[in-house]
Design a protein around this motif. Structure first.
Motif, PDB file in Angstrom:
ATOM      1  N   ARG A 197      11.478  -9.442  -8.340  1.00  0.00           N
ATOM      2  CA  ARG A 197      10.503  -8.353  -8.205  1.00  0.00           C
ATOM      3  C   ARG A 197      10.819  -7.533  -6.959  1.00  0.00           C
ATOM      4  N   VAL A 198      10.864  -6.221  -7.130  1.00  0.00           N
ATOM      5  CA  VAL A 198      11.011  -5.288  -5.995  1.00  0.00           C
ATOM      6  C   VAL A 198       9.804  -4.371  -6.123  1.00  0.00           C
ATOM      7  N   ASP A 199       8.626  -4.961  -5.878  1.00  0.00           N
ATOM      8  CA  ASP A 199       7.389  -4.318  -6.328  1.00  0.00           C
ATOM      9  C   ASP A 199       6.350  -4.150  -5.234  1.00  0.00           C
ATOM     10  N   GLY A 200       6.755  -4.321  -3.972  1.00  0.00           N
ATOM     11  CA  GLY A 200       5.779  -4.135  -2.898  1.00  0.00           C
ATOM     12  C   GLY A 200       4.565  -5.038  -3.034  1.00  0.00           C
ATOM     13  N   GLY A 201       4.723  -6.130  -3.781  1.00  0.00           N
ATOM     14  CA  GLY A 201       3.626  -7.082  -3.936  1.00  0.00           C
ATOM     15  C   GLY A 201       2.628  -6.719  -5.026  1.00  0.00           C
ATOM     16  N   LEU A 202       3.005  -5.809  -5.902  1.00  0.00           N
ATOM     17  CA  LEU A 202       2.065  -5.393  -6.967  1.00  0.00           C
ATOM     18  C   LEU A 202       1.599  -6.580  -7.815  1.00  0.00           C
ATOM     19  N   ALA A 203       2.561  -7.439  -8.179  1.00  0.00           N
ATOM     20  CA  ALA A 203       2.237  -8.499  -9.142  1.00  0.00           C
ATOM     21  C   ALA A 203       1.464  -9.662  -8.528  1.00  0.00           C
ATOM     22  N   VAL A 204       1.329  -9.686  -7.199  1.00  0.00           N
ATOM     23  CA  VAL A 204       0.636 -10.829  -6.592  1.00  0.00           C
ATOM     24  C   VAL A 204      -0.742 -10.448  -6.055  1.00  0.00           C
ATOM     25  N   HIS A 214       0.810  -1.219   0.000  1.00  0.00           N
ATOM     26  CA  HIS A 214       0.000   0.000   0.000  1.00  0.00           C
ATOM     27  C   HIS A 214       0.840   1.264   0.000  1.00  0.00           C
ATOM     28  N   ARG A 215       1.943   1.207  -0.694  1.00  0.00           N
ATOM     29  CA  ARG A 215       2.777   2.407  -0.831  1.00  0.00           C
ATOM     30  C   ARG A 215       3.700   2.221  -2.027  1.00  0.00           C
ATOM     31  N   PHE A 216       4.253   3.329  -2.493  1.00  0.00           N
ATOM     32  CA  PHE A 216       5.320   3.271  -3.499  1.00  0.00           C
ATOM     33  C   PHE A 216       6.586   2.727  -2.868  1.00  0.00           C
ATOM     34  N   GLY A 217       7.514   2.367  -3.742  1.00  0.00           N
ATOM     35  CA  GLY A 217       8.850   2.050  -3.261  1.00  0.00           C
ATOM     36  C   GLY A 217       9.746   3.271  -3.353  1.00  0.00           C
TER      37      GLY A 217
END
Ligand SMILES: NC(=O)c1ccc[n+]([C@@H]2O[C@H](COP(=O)([O-])OP(=O)(O)OC[C@H]3O[C@@H](n4cnc5c(N)ncnc54)[C@H](O)[C@@H]3O)[C@@H](O)[C@H]2O)c1
Length: 261
Positions: free
Chosen positions: A246-253, A217-220
């Motif tokens: 992935r260094v995506d804060g869980g975006l892809a899941v 729930h935030r940007f990296g």
């Protein structure tokens, strides 16, 4: 002694944003860093900062779409540092447009910088990494290679190509001790995105929307990608190759709503 002491590295697009954060982190961990950027002043500024912190560093103007410029800079870095151990092929441009909306000029430019630029970095670094007896290549993909975002066909295509090229190169050079991996960041607050927000009709709505599209729930922050890059450059990842981290804060899941609750 830092984790990267004795290592000589190149970071492309190192004059701002994620590339700057990577250059800073590599230098903090003891590496010598050559900063390449199409913006010569930005590359020089970052190199001066690194030198001020005690690192051996220099900057130079390179358009990664030019094989001649990439080749010359890579050779210069290897000559000045005496060896090359790693290259982070980070430089990229975000040119929007759907498959039928993007202009041919924009398509050609985004492919030339993002995909051909990564290929050029690999091609001209390999002889030096080979001479060093091995090394690490880190390429900058994006989560946009993995999930669709309307209006980014060319950009996403280049990032997907980077993942395929990374896997290919990992297979081609693994026997020589050269590891090749890529990073797939989610939304990271950098000048690239600040520009998108600045020009949005309702910037706050866009920020809220993008925040909620990450499980965290935030940007990296650029430093969070810098830490991942340092891991892939370092010997801590000695048995890691061909990976897209992935260094995506869980975006892809995220599930079918594409939104964190
Ligand atoms: N910011 C994000 O949310 C995000 C997410 C996923 C992936 N990425 C990728 O991370 C990389 C860095 O993105 P950023 O957000 O820091 O971008 P940015 O625009 O903030 O900074 C990019 C840097 O690269 C330089 N550059 C641009 N074109 C170049 C060229 N042809 N040759 C050499 N240098 C060039 C710019 O001058 C700038 O210093 C890019 O490959 C981008 O696609 C960014």
């Amino acid at each position: 002694m830092g984790r990267l002491s004795g290592k000589s590295c190149i970071v492309t697009g190192g004059g701002a944003g994620i590339g700057e954060a990577i250059a800073i982190r590599l230098a903090e961990e003891g590496a010598r860093v050559a900063v390449a950027d199409i913006d010569a002043d930005a590359a020089g500024r970052v190199a001066t900062r690194l030198s001020g912190q005690g690192a051996e560093a220099f900057g130079g103007r390179v358009d990664v779409a030019s094989t001649a410029e990439v080749s010359a800079f890579v050779d210069e870095a290897a000559r000045r540092f005496g060896r090359l151990d790693a290259i982070v092929n980070n430089a990229g441009v975000a040119l929007p447009g759907s498959a039928d909306g993007i202009s041919e000029d924009d398509w050609d430019r985004v492919v030339a910088v993002n995909l051909k630029g990564v290929w050029a970095g690999i091609k001209y670094a390999i002889p030096h990494l080979r001479a060093a007896g091995g090394g690490s290549i880190v390429n900058m993909a994006s989560v946009q290679a993995l999930v669709g975002f309307p209006g980014w066909a060319g950009y996403a295509a280049t990032k997907g190509g980077i993942i395929a090229l990374t896997q290919q190169a990992a297979v081609e050079y693994g026997a020589e001790g050269i590891r090749v991996n890529c990073l797939a960041p989610g939304t990271i607050m950098t000048p690239m995105n600040e520009e998108i927000f600045r020009t949005a009709p309702d910037p706050q709505a866009l920020i809220d929307d993008w925040n909620s599209s990450h499980a965290l729930h935030r940007f990296g922050q650029p430093q969070e990608v810098g830490a991942a890059a340092a891991f892939l450059v370092s010997d801590d990842s000695s048995f890691v190759t061909g990976v897209c981290l992935r260094v995506d804060g869980g975006l892809a899941v995220l599930g079918p709503t594409g939104r964190a609750n």
